[in-house]
Design an enzyme around this catalytic site. Structure first.
Site, PDB file in Angstrom:
ATOM      1  N   ASN A  21     -10.878 -15.914 -39.480  1.00 22.24           N
ATOM      2  CA  ASN A  21     -12.237 -16.352 -39.160  1.00 22.24           C
ATOM      3  C   ASN A  21     -13.139 -15.145 -38.897  1.00 22.24           C
ATOM      4  O   ASN A  21     -14.274 -15.074 -39.378  1.00 22.24           O
ATOM      5  CB  ASN A  21     -12.235 -17.238 -37.904  1.00 22.24           C
ATOM      6  CG  ASN A  21     -11.623 -18.597 -38.130  1.00 22.24           C
ATOM      7  OD1 ASN A  21     -11.492 -19.054 -39.267  1.00 22.24           O
ATOM      8  ND2 ASN A  21     -11.223 -19.245 -37.055  1.00 22.24           N
ATOM      9  N   ARG A  67      -2.237 -19.469 -27.261  1.00 16.25           N
ATOM     10  CA  ARG A  67      -1.648 -20.633 -27.923  1.00 16.25           C
ATOM     11  C   ARG A  67      -0.292 -20.886 -27.259  1.00 16.25           C
ATOM     12  O   ARG A  67       0.761 -20.481 -27.762  1.00 16.25           O
ATOM     13  CB  ARG A  67      -1.472 -20.390 -29.428  1.00 16.25           C
ATOM     14  CG  ARG A  67      -2.754 -20.126 -30.201  1.00 16.25           C
ATOM     15  CD  ARG A  67      -3.655 -21.352 -30.238  1.00 16.25           C
ATOM     16  NE  ARG A  67      -4.793 -21.157 -31.119  1.00 16.25           N
ATOM     17  CZ  ARG A  67      -5.948 -20.598 -30.763  1.00 16.25           C
ATOM     18  NH1 ARG A  67      -6.106 -20.172 -29.500  1.00 16.25           N
ATOM     19  NH2 ARG A  67      -6.926 -20.446 -31.631  1.00 16.25           N
ATOM     20  N   LYS A  85     -15.981 -14.426 -21.823  1.00 18.60           N
ATOM     21  CA  LYS A  85     -16.752 -15.503 -22.453  1.00 18.60           C
ATOM     22  C   LYS A  85     -16.870 -16.688 -21.492  1.00 18.60           C
ATOM     23  O   LYS A  85     -15.871 -17.170 -20.965  1.00 18.60           O
ATOM     24  CB  LYS A  85     -16.077 -15.922 -23.758  1.00 18.60           C
ATOM     25  CG  LYS A  85     -16.100 -14.830 -24.827  1.00 18.60           C
ATOM     26  CD  LYS A  85     -15.238 -15.190 -26.022  1.00 18.60           C
ATOM     27  CE  LYS A  85     -13.763 -15.059 -25.687  1.00 18.60           C
ATOM     28  NZ  LYS A  85     -12.884 -15.254 -26.878  1.00 18.60           N
ATOM     29  N   ASP A 111     -14.064 -16.869 -32.063  1.00 16.97           N
ATOM     30  CA  ASP A 111     -13.936 -15.907 -33.157  1.00 16.97           C
ATOM     31  C   ASP A 111     -15.313 -15.466 -33.632  1.00 16.97           C
ATOM     32  O   ASP A 111     -15.521 -14.301 -33.983  1.00 16.97           O
ATOM     33  CB  ASP A 111     -13.153 -16.521 -34.318  1.00 16.97           C
ATOM     34  CG  ASP A 111     -11.783 -17.032 -33.878  1.00 16.97           C
ATOM     35  OD1 ASP A 111     -11.176 -16.398 -33.002  1.00 16.97           O
ATOM     36  OD2 ASP A 111     -11.340 -18.069 -34.408  1.00 16.97           O
ATOM     37  N   ASP A 161     -13.667 -24.096 -39.227  1.00 14.84           N
ATOM     38  CA  ASP A 161     -13.504 -23.021 -38.250  1.00 14.84           C
ATOM     39  C   ASP A 161     -14.439 -21.851 -38.500  1.00 14.84           C
ATOM     40  O   ASP A 161     -14.780 -21.112 -37.576  1.00 14.84           O
ATOM     41  CB  ASP A 161     -12.059 -22.510 -38.274  1.00 14.84           C
ATOM     42  CG  ASP A 161     -11.090 -23.504 -37.650  1.00 14.84           C
ATOM     43  OD1 ASP A 161     -11.495 -24.648 -37.417  1.00 14.84           O
ATOM     44  OD2 ASP A 161      -9.938 -23.122 -37.404  1.00 14.84           O
TER      45      ASP A 161
END
Length: 317
Positions: free
Chosen positions: A39, A169, A229, A263, A299
């Site tokens: 991405n 993940r 973020k 991303d 995405d």
């Protein structure tokens, strides 16, 4: 030769077109190129920078699809090999009217999980300005983690600037303890770290942006800047010198899909820094690209061109 490098596992994504139906019940699907690192490469290329993507694909229809998509997006494939012995990963993603979508992976034992690290020794680093690293690729297998560490060593030897996104993940790790220990160790080797606030809570136990930043600034000798973020609220920035500030996010009319926003943020930061812009301007761009990303179903299909990005910034700053 390229300005930008990244390594990862590309995935053929089947995104449901049936809103609020489970993955089991959905019957209409659209296929996209996906994968956190790819991405970023797509967005970097779309903003006018040369990019090379490093991975291993299976000799199968999904692998062929990914190669075609990389070529269409002007992403270099010089450091991609194919194998008949393992398959190319794919995933399913549902469509939701609110919140984050559910994702189901088919990636265990994939071609990328059997990446040959000797491929990395073929890389021409002469024109590379930046490399983006993610916590996903080292999670897919011990072999991938070994290759990732070799890649980091080569980047350091060639004095290449790096960003690292934890991209947690948990389903890919044998335990949360191993995930936390490994990710924090990898982050310590990067110049710029880009954790999300939720990731900070998992990785070091706090949702306080400044405490997250301080943890990584103290944890890594090479780390110069941490950008936390904050989702729609923007991002908090702190550097090794102790300077800190918050950059507000952008409002959007409709959130279609949040996957790919992080991303998008990363590629915004990377491309701005490659162009010599300040860290604050880079984070503004990161927030802007993230805003584009959440308004599209795939995405990376929502990432802007330079003209679209400039028009958005002119309107919203």
């Amino acid at each position: 030769m390229s300005e930008f490098l990244t390594i990862g596992e590309p995935i053929s994504l089947f995104a449901s077109e049936d809103t609020d139906k489970s993955l089991k019940d959905a019957v209409n699907w659209h296929k996209f190129l996906a994968g956190a690192e790819v991405n970023v490469a797509v967005g970097v290329s779309r903003l006018g920078h040369s990019a090379q993507y490093i991975t291993r694909l299976g000799e199968d229809p999904f692998g062929d699809f990914i190669r075609d998509q990389l070529n269409e997006n002007n992403i270099g494939t010089d450091y991609i090999d194919s194998t008949p012995d393992y398959w190319t990963a794919f995933q399913l993603k549902d469509k939701v009217s609110k919140g984050d979508p559910s994702i189901f992976y088919f990636r265990k034992g994939s071609a990328a999980a059997h990446f040959d690290k000797n491929m990395l020794d073929k890389i021409d680093f002469s024109d590379v300005k930046f490399a983006h690293l993610s916590g996903i690729f080292p999670a897919i297998s011990d072999q991938a983690l070994d290759a990732f560490n070799h890649f980091v060593a080569l980047l350091q030897a060639h004095h290449i600037r790096t960003t690292f996104d934890p991209n947690l993940r948990p389903q890919l790790w044998s335990s949360q303890e191993k995930m936390i220990q490994t990710i924090n160790g990898l982050a310590a080797q990067a110049e710029i770290i880009l954790p999300g606030i939720n990731e900070g809570e998992i990785l070091m136990g706090s949702r306080d942006p400044e405490k997250i930043a301080d943890f990584y600034l103290q944890n890594g000798e090479l780390t110069q800047t941490v950008v936390v973020k904050l989702g729609p609220e923007g991002a908090f920035v702190k550097n090794k010198a102790g300077d800190s500030y918050t950059v507000n996010g952008f409002k959007v009319d409709e959130v279609v899909d949040t996957v790919g926003a992080g991303d998008g943020f990363a590629l915004g930061v990377v491309t701005a820094l490659m162009e010599g812009k300040s860290m604050k301007d880079a984070v503004i761009r990161g927030n802007a690209v993230g805003a584009f990303a959440v308004q599209a179903p795939g995405d990376n299909d929502g990432y802007p061109t330079p003209e679209q990005l400039q028009a958005f910034l002119d309107k919203n700053l």
